[in-house]
Design a protein around this motif. Structure first.
Motif, mmCIF file in Angstrom:
data_model
loop_
_atom_site.group_PDB
_atom_site.id
_atom_site.type_symbol
_atom_site.label_atom_id
_atom_site.label_comp_id
_atom_site.label_asym_id
_atom_site.label_seq_id
_atom_site.Cartn_x
_atom_site.Cartn_y
_atom_site.Cartn_z
ATOM 1 N N ARG A 71 47.792 -16.329 19.943
ATOM 2 C CA ARG A 71 46.466 -16.463 20.637
ATOM 3 C C ARG A 71 45.253 -16.919 19.512
ATOM 4 O O ARG A 71 44.297 -17.294 19.489
ATOM 5 C CB ARG A 71 46.246 -15.204 21.011
ATOM 6 C CG ARG A 71 46.850 -14.733 22.327
ATOM 7 C CD ARG A 71 46.500 -13.380 23.048
ATOM 8 N NE ARG A 71 47.212 -13.134 24.166
ATOM 9 C CZ ARG A 71 46.797 -13.279 25.362
ATOM 10 N NH1 ARG A 71 45.733 -14.393 25.652
ATOM 11 N NH2 ARG A 71 47.627 -13.108 26.469
ATOM 12 N N ASN A 72 45.874 -16.608 18.084
ATOM 13 C CA ASN A 72 44.858 -17.184 17.071
ATOM 14 C C ASN A 72 44.700 -18.432 16.713
ATOM 15 O O ASN A 72 43.815 -18.968 15.967
ATOM 16 C CB ASN A 72 45.224 -16.048 16.038
ATOM 17 C CG ASN A 72 45.139 -14.712 16.231
ATOM 18 O OD1 ASN A 72 44.207 -14.191 17.168
ATOM 19 N ND2 ASN A 72 45.806 -13.772 15.492
ATOM 20 N N VAL A 73 45.612 -19.341 17.640
ATOM 21 C CA VAL A 73 45.901 -20.604 16.904
ATOM 22 C C VAL A 73 44.781 -21.490 17.682
ATOM 23 O O VAL A 73 44.827 -21.249 18.926
ATOM 24 C CB VAL A 73 47.059 -21.257 17.368
ATOM 25 C CG1 VAL A 73 47.271 -22.808 17.000
ATOM 26 C CG2 VAL A 73 48.217 -20.658 16.569
ATOM 27 N N PRO A 74 43.773 -22.072 17.075
ATOM 28 C CA PRO A 74 42.799 -22.553 17.947
ATOM 29 C C PRO A 74 43.243 -23.721 18.772
ATOM 30 O O PRO A 74 44.143 -24.590 18.244
ATOM 31 C CB PRO A 74 42.145 -23.409 16.685
ATOM 32 C CG PRO A 74 42.136 -22.605 15.377
ATOM 33 C CD PRO A 74 43.836 -22.052 15.699
ATOM 34 N N THR A 75 42.630 -23.996 19.823
ATOM 35 C CA THR A 75 42.747 -25.030 20.927
ATOM 36 C C THR A 75 43.020 -26.505 20.168
ATOM 37 O O THR A 75 43.867 -27.281 20.473
ATOM 38 C CB THR A 75 42.039 -24.905 22.114
ATOM 39 O OG1 THR A 75 42.014 -23.580 22.645
ATOM 40 C CG2 THR A 75 42.478 -26.026 23.111
ATOM 41 N N ALA A 76 42.155 -26.651 19.324
ATOM 42 C CA ALA A 76 41.800 -28.003 18.602
ATOM 43 C C ALA A 76 43.087 -28.363 17.828
ATOM 44 O O ALA A 76 43.455 -29.518 17.717
ATOM 45 C CB ALA A 76 40.631 -28.121 17.909
ATOM 46 N N GLU A 77 43.930 -27.199 17.206
ATOM 47 C CA GLU A 77 44.915 -27.370 16.539
ATOM 48 C C GLU A 77 46.302 -27.604 17.344
ATOM 49 O O GLU A 77 47.440 -27.771 16.522
ATOM 50 C CB GLU A 77 44.846 -26.445 15.420
ATOM 51 C CG GLU A 77 43.766 -26.338 14.317
ATOM 52 C CD GLU A 77 44.105 -25.433 13.263
ATOM 53 O OE1 GLU A 77 45.327 -25.020 13.113
ATOM 54 O OE2 GLU A 77 43.013 -25.170 12.634
ATOM 55 N N ARG A 78 46.540 -27.282 18.415
ATOM 56 C CA ARG A 78 47.419 -27.217 19.211
ATOM 57 C C ARG A 78 48.333 -28.418 19.544
ATOM 58 O O ARG A 78 49.494 -28.445 19.257
ATOM 59 C CB ARG A 78 47.395 -26.364 20.534
ATOM 60 C CG ARG A 78 46.753 -24.860 20.328
ATOM 61 C CD ARG A 78 46.955 -23.952 21.712
ATOM 62 N NE ARG A 78 46.668 -22.828 21.265
ATOM 63 C CZ ARG A 78 46.835 -21.736 22.115
ATOM 64 N NH1 ARG A 78 47.391 -21.865 23.185
ATOM 65 N NH2 ARG A 78 46.469 -20.435 21.772
#
Length: 437
Positions: A71-78
């Protein structure tokens, strides 16, 4: 600024972030394998349908990233994380983005933590690197497995060619002190003509015309230069000037020459010994065999050993217009190296072998890589035999590096014979003389 001040002023966060990201990618990879099952992932790795395998693995990555643990992973980095996992599982890890970039001409892995690539003649470091030795070895194994080659302590150096034509060299301990080291020379195949070299600034139009006529006039040509000077590229461009009516046999350590459009080309490639130490086929054996295959021209990608004497004998026994390359810093050094290599194949006096060089070769073309990465054809010399039998190099074309300009020093003898050979009309020759004057 003193040492203590620099330590205080430069926080550890920038250096730590790559390690944290690598740990995140590794955790995602493990979670995906656990979700899909190791057998299923292994099946995707072996699958010939790479597109479907990437789609299935990518979907599994997205599903895992949607879980509570990420959940802590930013959407832009996925998206970038998914690509890195795909590269690790299905591709070549940190090398994959470089291999996917057609502008990259060389890739260099200097052990863990150091990865460079060459693009537009300049070296660049990468942000992505290998985290440990095992990651590099997995990539090397993935490269070598389809080729039936191995890399281990008993065989710590390997040279191989990929299906794409890229050349791979890998070295591990105990030879590599801080290894493993991997060097991949890309084969882009984009430069197949003298016209393209003119566009890139490697030579002027009039020099390209001269070299084209030299090939058509069946001049025996050796292209010499240092590593990365563009020897093979120039050889490939020269080879495309061979008339379609002639039978061409190419001999290479790793097949790189491209002859698209030529109807009669036989390509031979040397072969290293197998794991059992058998099955080796050398360049010299291939040159000898080529003489039995009714060649009009023999093109040897590079002479580097005893095969030099066979190549010289071929040029002296009716195979005019043959082409080759060799490593050398100057024209005179190229002649000396040819003599030295020929002595490896036939124990004759150096003077006699130099006479063979003088009678076999017609032209010596030198290439150079400039400090900014640009490549230039720097000199063209006629190879003649003096009264004592030694090879005499007569300058025909020279290059003024500070001004990036070329000058015709002397017109080659064969140019005057072009109309009689029906290679060029008299008017065309006269216009050429005007253009380079």
């Amino acid at each position: 600024m003193g040492l203590l001040e620099r330590v205080v002023a430069e926080p550890e966060e920038p250096a730590a972030r790559p390690r944290e990201r690598a740990a995140l990618v590794e955790r995602l990879r493990r979670d995906v394998v656990e979700r899909m099952g190791a057998p299923a992932v292994a099946g995707l790795v072996r699958s010939a349908e790479t597109g479907r395998a990437a789609e299935e693995l990518g979907a599994a990555c997205e599903a895992v990233l949607s879980g509570d643990g990420y959940r802590n992973v930013p959407t832009a980095e996925r998206g970038a994380l998914v690509r890195e996992v795909l590269d690790q599982v299905l591709g070549l890890g940190a090398l994959q983005p470089l291999m996917d970039d057609p502008g990259v001409t060389e890739v260099m892995v200097n052990g863990t933590g150091s990865l460079f690539y060459e693009k537009d003649g300049a070296l660049h470091p990468t942000a992505r690197v290998f985290d440990n030795r095992d990651q590099i070895l997995r990539v090397v194994d993935r490269i070598l497995a389809p080729l039936g080659r191995r890399l281990d302590e008993s065989s710590p150096i390997v040279n191989a060619r990929l299906a794409s034509g890229d050349r791979v060299n890998a070295v591990i301990d105990p030879v590599a002190v801080d290894g493993p080291y991997v060097t991949i020379r890309r084969f882009t195949g984009r430069i197949r003509s003298l016209d393209r070299l003119v566009e890139l600034g490697a030579m002027p139009v009039w020099l390209a015309q001269l070299l084209s006529w030299a090939v058509k006039a069946r001049q025996a040509i050796a292209v010499a230069g240092g590593t990365g000077s563009g020897k093979t590229t120039l050889l490939n461009a020269l080879s495309h000037e061979i008339p379609a009516s002639e039978r061409v046999i190419t001999i290479e350590d790793s097949a790189e020459l491209s002859f698209k459009g030529h109807p009669h080309v036989v390509r031979l490639e040397a072969r290293a010994a197998s794991i059992e130490g058998t099955g080796e086929v050398t360049i010299r054996q291939l040159v000898t065999n080529a003489l039995r295959m009714r060649p009009d021209r023999i093109v040897v990608g590079e002479v580097r050993g005893a095969e030099a004497v066979d190549m010289l004998q071929a040029m002296n026994t009716g195979h005019d217009g043959s082409l080759t390359t060799l490593h050398a810093g100057t024209e005179r050094e190229a002649v000396s190296r040819l003599v030295l290599m020929a002595r490896l194949g036939m124990d004759l006096p150096a003077s006699l072998l130099e006479e063979q060089v003088a009678t076999a070769l017609d032209l010596m073309v030198m290439g150079k890589r400039l400090p900014d990465g640009a490549r230039r054809v720097t000199t063209v010399s006629a190879v003649e035999r003096d009264e004592g039998g030694r090879a005499r190099l007569v300058p025909l074309v020279d290059y003024d590096e500070p001004n990036d300009a070329w000058r015709l020093v002397r017109e080659p003898e064969f140019v005057g014979r072009l109309p009689a050979l029906r290679i060029a009309a008299e008017g065309e020759v006269q216009r050429w003389r005007t253009s380079c004057g």
